[in-house]
Design an enzyme around this catalytic site. Structure first.
Site, short mmCIF file in Angstrom:
data_model
loop_
_atom_site.label_atom_id
_atom_site.label_comp_id
_atom_site.label_asym_id
_atom_site.label_seq_id
_atom_site.Cartn_x
_atom_site.Cartn_y
_atom_site.Cartn_z
NE ARG A 289 -4.03 1.70 2.44
CZ ARG A 289 -5.11 1.56 3.20
NH1 ARG A 289 -5.29 0.45 3.88
NH2 ARG A 289 -6.00 2.53 3.28
CD GLN A 290 2.72 5.18 -3.07
OE1 GLN A 290 2.58 4.42 -4.02
NE2 GLN A 290 3.92 5.67 -2.73
CB ILE A 291 -0.50 4.94 3.35
CG1 ILE A 291 -0.38 5.88 4.54
CG2 ILE A 291 -1.00 3.58 3.79
CD1 ILE A 291 -1.69 6.15 5.24
NE ARG A 308 0.73 3.54 -5.63
CZ ARG A 308 1.45 3.44 -6.76
NH1 ARG A 308 0.84 3.03 -7.88
NH2 ARG A 308 2.72 3.75 -6.79
#
Length: 394
Positions: A289-291, A308
Site C-alpha cells: 500500500r502506498q501509505i 495513490r
C-alpha cells in the site's frame, strides 16, 4: 392472585404473555399469576420446539404444561421461531451417542431474554467440564486465571455454553463478553485507573497530618478498602450476555482493508442498508500500500504514486463522511464489529476519529476476511449470528 410487583420480564408481562394457571375449579373464572421464572419459561418453549406433533395453528392452545405453568397467548408471539427451529432440527439434526438433537440456526431463534438467565457457564468439551459464570465473574481480573480459561476455550471463533438443563449452545465470540476486548483494555489504560480515589476527600493529601503515624495508617487502610470496593463493583457489573440480552435492535459491521470500505446497518437479523467504497491505493507490482511504502522508502514522484496518495486522502474522507452520516445510529447501537487491520484501525479509533468516544462497544472481528465488500460482509454476518444448539433430551 395479584401479579408480582417486580417482575423480571416486565415487557412480556405487560403484554400478558406468560401466566400461571389454576384449573382446580372448572366453574370458577380462571385466576392468573404472572410467571417471572425465565428458566421455567425456557423449558416450556423448549418443549414446544421438541414436540413435533403439537399443532401450532390452534389459537391459545396450551403446550408443554409443567407444574401448572402453561404457554397460551405467548405461543403466537414465538410461533415463527419455534417453526424455524423445528425446520432446522428436521434438516440438520443428528442423533448422537448421547441421544441429543443438534441443529444449526441463528442467535435470533431463541428469544433474546433467555440468554442472560438460562446459561449456566462455559462448557469445555476437551475436559468435559462446565465453568459457571459466577466463577468467571469472581476471577475476571485475575490475569493467570483468564489466561488459562482462554487456553481451555481455544482459538476458534466460537464459545460453547451449557444451560441449566444440559442443552449446549455454541455462540460466536464477538456476541459474548466473557473476555475483555481490545478497545476495552485500551480505554482502561488511557485513564488513570485510580482516579476514583480522588472522589473521596478523606484520602486526599490536604486531609492527612503527615506527622501523625496513626493518621497515615488509617489513610492507607481507607485507600486499600476503596480499591477493593471498586474491584468488587466491577466484578458485580460483569454482564457476559449484555449484547445478546439487548436483542441487537441496532448494530453495525464495518470492514476496511486495502483501500476498500464497507459498512452495514443491521436491525436484529436484517441488514437494513449498507454503503461501500473502493479506491486505488495498492501498488500492484510491489504489492504494498502506498501509505505504508512511503514510511519505509524515499518519496516517489511518479504519476501512479501521486494518484495513490490522493486516493488515500479521498478514501479516509469518505470513511469519515459515512461514519458522520450514521453517527446517531452508531452512538445508540448495541454493538459495532470492526475489521480494520494495521493502519486502517487509525481511521476509526485513532485520536479525534469518529469511533473514538464509543470504542467500548467496538469489537475487533474474530474472523478472517479476504476483502472489504458487501459480498464478504454478508458472509461475516451469517457467521457471527450462527447458533448451534444441542438439545439434551434427558
Amino acid at each position: 392472585m395479584e401479579p408480582t410487583e417486580t417482575p423480571i420480564v416486565p415487557s412480556l408481562i405487560s403484554e400478558g404473555l406468560f401466566t400461571l394457571c389454576d384449573d382446580s375449579d372448572e366453574g370458577k373464572e380462571e385466576e392468573k399469576e404472572v410467571c417471572h421464572d425465565e428458566n421455567q419459561l425456557y423449558l416450556n418453549y423448549r418443549g414446544c420446539v421438541l414436540d413435533k406433533n403439537a399443532d401450532l395453528g390452534g389459537k391459545k392452545k396450551e403446550y408443554a404444561s409443567l407444574d401448572g405453568l402453561k404457554l397460551d397467548e405467548s405461543l403466537e408471539s414465538f410461533k415463527q421461531t419455534i417453526i424455524n427451529l423445528r425446520s432446522c432440527l428436521k434438516s440438520s439434526s443428528k442423533i448422537e451417542e448421547s441421544k441429543s438433537l443438534t441443529c444449526t440456526t441463528t442467535i435470533f431463534s431463541l428469544p433474546y431474554f433467555f440468554y442472560p438467565s438460562i446459561i449456566k457457564g462455559i462448557h469445555i468439551p476437551s475436559k468435559s467440564i462446565t465453568i459457571e459464570i459466577s466463577t468467571i465473574a469472581a476471577n475476571r481480573n485475575d490475569y493467570e486465571y483468564m489466561k488459562d480459561l482462554r487456553k481451555d476455550v481455544g482459538q476458534g471463533k466460537s464459545i460453547t455454553f451449557e444451560t441449566f438443563n444440559g442443552d449446549i449452545l455454541t455462540i460466536h465470540k464477538n456476541m459474548v463478553n466473557i473476555f475483555k476486548h481490545e478497545f476495552e483494555d485500551e480505554e482502561e489504560s488511557d485513564d488513570n485507573k485510580f482516579a476514583f480515589l480522588s472522589e473521596e476527600a478523606r484520602v486526599g493529601a490536604d486531609y492527612i497530618d503527615y506527622n501523625d503515624k496513626g493518621a497515615l495508617l488509617k489513610r492507607q487502610r481507607e485507600i486499600l478498602k476503596k480499591i477493593d470496593d471498586h474491584k468488587k463493583s466491577k466484578e458485580a457489573s460483569f454482564a457476559p450476555f449484555s449484547v445478546l440480552g439487548s436483542g441487537l435492535k441496532n448494530w453495525f459491521i464495518i470492514l476496511c482493508q486495502g483501500g476498500k470500505f464497507c459498512i452495514a446497518k443491521i436491525q436484529g437479523d436484517q441488514i437494513i442498508e449498507h454503503k461501500s467504497d473502493s479506491k486505488y491505493v495498492q501498488r500492484k507490482k510491489a504489492g504494498k500500500r502506498q501509505i505504508n511504502f512511503d514510511k519505509t522508502s524515499s518519496c516517489m514522484t511518479s504519476v501512479g504514486s501521486q494518484m495513490r496518495r490522493n486516493n488515500e486522502r479521498l478514501h479516509q474522507e469518505h470513511i469519515e463522511e459515512t461514519l458522520k452520516f450514521y453517527k446517531e445510529d452508531l452512538d445508540s447501537s448495541d454493538l459495532i464489529l470492526l475489521h480494520a487491520p494495521g493502519v486502517n484501525k487509525l481511521f476509526f479509533i485513532g485520536p479525534d476519529k469518529p469511533l473514538r468516544e464509543i470504542r467500548a462497544k467496538v469489537r475487533t472481528l474474530n474472523l478472517q476476511v479476504t476483502t472489504a465488500n458487501y459480498t464478504e460482509l454478508k458472509k461475516v454476518f451469517d457467521k457471527v449470528i450462527e447458533l448451534k444448539i444441542c438439545f439434551n433430551e434427558n
